[in-house]
Write a protein that holds these residues in place. Structure first.
Motif, PDB file in Angstrom:
ATOM      1  N   SER A 145       0.651  -1.611  -0.126  1.00  0.00           N
ATOM      2  CA  SER A 145      -0.262   0.109   0.060  1.00  0.00           C
ATOM      3  C   SER A 145       0.884   1.341  -0.074  1.00  0.00           C
ATOM      4  O   SER A 145       2.096   1.259   0.744  1.00  0.00           O
ATOM      5  CB  SER A 145      -0.842  -0.502   0.913  1.00  0.00           C
ATOM      6  OG  SER A 145      -1.894   1.213   1.225  1.00  0.00           O
ATOM      7  N   ALA A 146       0.845   2.354  -0.773  1.00  0.00           N
ATOM      8  CA  ALA A 146       1.673   3.424  -0.593  1.00  0.00           C
ATOM      9  C   ALA A 146       0.069   4.627  -1.043  1.00  0.00           C
ATOM     10  O   ALA A 146      -0.828   4.642  -1.217  1.00  0.00           O
ATOM     11  CB  ALA A 146       2.136   3.093  -2.072  1.00  0.00           C
ATOM     12  N   SER A 147       0.952   5.685  -0.395  1.00  0.00           N
ATOM     13  CA  SER A 147       0.255   7.017  -0.797  1.00  0.00           C
ATOM     14  C   SER A 147       0.959   8.242  -1.122  1.00  0.00           C
ATOM     15  O   SER A 147       2.500   8.533  -0.782  1.00  0.00           O
ATOM     16  CB  SER A 147      -0.632   7.356   0.533  1.00  0.00           C
ATOM     17  OG  SER A 147      -1.413   6.165   0.949  1.00  0.00           O
ATOM     18  N   ALA A 148       0.433   9.313  -2.288  1.00  0.00           N
ATOM     19  CA  ALA A 148       0.398  10.739  -2.493  1.00  0.00           C
ATOM     20  C   ALA A 148       0.457  10.956  -1.822  1.00  0.00           C
ATOM     21  O   ALA A 148      -1.090  11.154  -2.189  1.00  0.00           O
ATOM     22  CB  ALA A 148       1.666  10.108  -3.886  1.00  0.00           C
ATOM     23  N   TYR A 149       1.103  12.326  -1.434  1.00  0.00           N
ATOM     24  CA  TYR A 149       0.483  13.514  -1.017  1.00  0.00           C
ATOM     25  C   TYR A 149       0.692  14.815  -2.132  1.00  0.00           C
ATOM     26  O   TYR A 149       1.734  14.483  -1.724  1.00  0.00           O
ATOM     27  CB  TYR A 149      -0.227  13.790   0.707  1.00  0.00           C
ATOM     28  CG  TYR A 149      -0.183  12.490   1.448  1.00  0.00           C
ATOM     29  CD1 TYR A 149      -1.333  12.470   1.217  1.00  0.00           C
ATOM     30  CD2 TYR A 149       0.545  11.613   1.652  1.00  0.00           C
ATOM     31  CE1 TYR A 149      -2.583  11.335   2.286  1.00  0.00           C
ATOM     32  CE2 TYR A 149       0.044  10.158   2.460  1.00  0.00           C
ATOM     33  CZ  TYR A 149      -1.859  10.359   2.535  1.00  0.00           C
ATOM     34  OH  TYR A 149      -2.122   9.103   3.002  1.00  0.00           O
ATOM     35  N   ASP A 150      -0.683  15.917  -1.471  1.00  0.00           N
ATOM     36  CA  ASP A 150       0.270  17.278  -2.627  1.00  0.00           C
ATOM     37  C   ASP A 150       0.589  16.573  -3.864  1.00  0.00           C
ATOM     38  O   ASP A 150       1.786  17.646  -4.100  1.00  0.00           O
ATOM     39  CB  ASP A 150       1.047  17.570  -1.288  1.00  0.00           C
ATOM     40  CG  ASP A 150       0.332  17.856  -0.310  1.00  0.00           C
ATOM     41  OD1 ASP A 150      -0.776  18.855  -0.332  1.00  0.00           O
ATOM     42  OD2 ASP A 150       0.973  18.172   0.966  1.00  0.00           O
ATOM     43  N   VAL A 151       0.222  15.792  -4.293  1.00  0.00           N
ATOM     44  CA  VAL A 151       0.560  16.311  -6.131  1.00  0.00           C
ATOM     45  C   VAL A 151      -0.161  16.670  -7.143  1.00  0.00           C
ATOM     46  O   VAL A 151      -1.227  16.890  -6.925  1.00  0.00           O
ATOM     47  CB  VAL A 151       0.727  14.331  -6.335  1.00  0.00           C
ATOM     48  CG1 VAL A 151       0.283  13.933  -8.006  1.00  0.00           C
ATOM     49  CG2 VAL A 151       0.803  13.061  -5.655  1.00  0.00           C
ATOM     50  N   PRO A 152       0.394  18.046  -7.431  1.00  0.00           N
ATOM     51  CA  PRO A 152      -0.137  19.023  -8.565  1.00  0.00           C
ATOM     52  C   PRO A 152      -0.570  17.846  -9.335  1.00  0.00           C
ATOM     53  O   PRO A 152      -0.253  16.801 -10.071  1.00  0.00           O
ATOM     54  CB  PRO A 152       1.346  19.677  -8.916  1.00  0.00           C
ATOM     55  CG  PRO A 152       2.618  18.577  -8.741  1.00  0.00           C
ATOM     56  CD  PRO A 152       2.361  17.608  -7.604  1.00  0.00           C
ATOM     57  N   ALA A 153      -1.708  18.593 -10.077  1.00  0.00           N
ATOM     58  CA  ALA A 153      -2.482  18.401 -11.049  1.00  0.00           C
ATOM     59  C   ALA A 153      -1.434  18.330 -12.761  1.00  0.00           C
ATOM     60  O   ALA A 153      -0.874  19.303 -12.722  1.00  0.00           O
ATOM     61  CB  ALA A 153      -2.988  19.271 -11.375  1.00  0.00           C
ATOM     62  N   PRO A 154      -0.790  17.192 -13.159  1.00  0.00           N
ATOM     63  CA  PRO A 154      -0.264  17.119 -14.320  1.00  0.00           C
ATOM     64  C   PRO A 154      -1.084  17.864 -15.496  1.00  0.00           C
ATOM     65  O   PRO A 154      -2.250  17.927 -15.386  1.00  0.00           O
ATOM     66  CB  PRO A 154      -0.560  15.774 -14.609  1.00  0.00           C
ATOM     67  CG  PRO A 154      -1.138  14.830 -13.878  1.00  0.00           C
ATOM     68  CD  PRO A 154      -1.597  15.370 -12.962  1.00  0.00           C
ATOM     69  N   VAL A 155      -0.263  18.241 -16.586  1.00  0.00           N
ATOM     70  CA  VAL A 155      -0.686  19.202 -18.055  1.00  0.00           C
ATOM     71  C   VAL A 155      -2.161  18.426 -18.425  1.00  0.00           C
ATOM     72  O   VAL A 155      -3.035  18.781 -18.879  1.00  0.00           O
ATOM     73  CB  VAL A 155      -0.072  19.952 -18.490  1.00  0.00           C
ATOM     74  CG1 VAL A 155      -0.483  20.335 -20.226  1.00  0.00           C
ATOM     75  CG2 VAL A 155       1.208  20.499 -17.715  1.00  0.00           C
ATOM     76  N   SER A 156      -1.627  16.164 -18.452  1.00  0.00           N
ATOM     77  CA  SER A 156      -2.218  15.868 -19.553  1.00  0.00           C
ATOM     78  C   SER A 156      -3.666  15.306 -18.104  1.00  0.00           C
ATOM     79  O   SER A 156      -4.405  14.284 -19.137  1.00  0.00           O
ATOM     80  CB  SER A 156      -1.202  14.681 -19.516  1.00  0.00           C
ATOM     81  OG  SER A 156      -0.993  13.531 -18.087  1.00  0.00           O
ATOM     82  N   ASN A 157      -4.000  16.281 -17.050  1.00  0.00           N
ATOM     83  CA  ASN A 157      -4.766  14.981 -15.971  1.00  0.00           C
ATOM     84  C   ASN A 157      -4.786  13.707 -15.864  1.00  0.00           C
ATOM     85  O   ASN A 157      -5.773  13.506 -15.324  1.00  0.00           O
ATOM     86  CB  ASN A 157      -6.266  15.515 -16.871  1.00  0.00           C
ATOM     87  CG  ASN A 157      -5.983  17.163 -16.908  1.00  0.00           C
ATOM     88  OD1 ASN A 157      -5.803  17.915 -15.982  1.00  0.00           O
ATOM     89  ND2 ASN A 157      -6.920  17.882 -17.464  1.00  0.00           N
ATOM     90  N   GLN A 158      -3.828  13.140 -16.034  1.00  0.00           N
ATOM     91  CA  GLN A 158      -3.230  11.711 -16.195  1.00  0.00           C
ATOM     92  C   GLN A 158      -2.226  11.567 -14.831  1.00  0.00           C
ATOM     93  O   GLN A 158      -0.877  11.659 -15.357  1.00  0.00           O
ATOM     94  CB  GLN A 158      -3.140  11.476 -17.182  1.00  0.00           C
ATOM     95  CG  GLN A 158      -4.068  10.793 -18.103  1.00  0.00           C
ATOM     96  CD  GLN A 158      -3.637  10.301 -19.529  1.00  0.00           C
ATOM     97  OE1 GLN A 158      -2.751  10.177 -19.317  1.00  0.00           O
ATOM     98  NE2 GLN A 158      -4.682  10.366 -20.884  1.00  0.00           N
ATOM     99  N   LEU A 159      -2.825  11.023 -13.490  1.00  0.00           N
ATOM    100  CA  LEU A 159      -1.681  11.056 -12.596  1.00  0.00           C
ATOM    101  C   LEU A 159      -0.744   9.141 -13.230  1.00  0.00           C
ATOM    102  O   LEU A 159      -2.142   8.608 -13.379  1.00  0.00           O
ATOM    103  CB  LEU A 159      -2.204   9.916 -11.028  1.00  0.00           C
ATOM    104  CG  LEU A 159      -2.507  12.375 -11.035  1.00  0.00           C
ATOM    105  CD1 LEU A 159      -3.337  11.636  -9.192  1.00  0.00           C
ATOM    106  CD2 LEU A 159      -2.183  12.548 -10.917  1.00  0.00           C
TER     107      LEU A 159
END
Length: 76
Positions: free
Chosen positions: A34-48
């Motif tokens: 299990s992993a989490s990423a916080y405060d990830v900026p929205a990418p230009v492509s709108n795809q994480l």
């Protein structure tokens, strides 16, 4: 194994671990994580995009998949 925020092994690591397996067992051995990423900026492509890399140093180890990533994204 490690998970990166992106597609390259040099991208920022969001999770890493080392697993040891009993090579005398011939049945499946699961690798839950299990992993989490916080405060990830929205990418230009709108795809994480996240990628898991696994490194094996023993002959005869097979990957059986499927791998699965579940995500929940929130904005304020």
């Amino acid at each position: 194994m490690f998970i990166v925020d992106g597609t390259l092994s040099t991208d920022p690591i969001v999770y890493s671990s080392i697993r040891t397996f009993n090579t005398s067992l011939t049945n499946y051995q699961l690798v839950p994580l299990s992993a989490s990423a916080y405060d990830v900026p929205a990418p230009v492509s709108n795809q994480l995009v996240y990628t898991l890399f696994g490194i094996v140093d023993t002959a005869g180890v097979l990957r059986s998949g499927p791998e699965n990533f579940n995500a929940a994204a929130y904005s304020v």
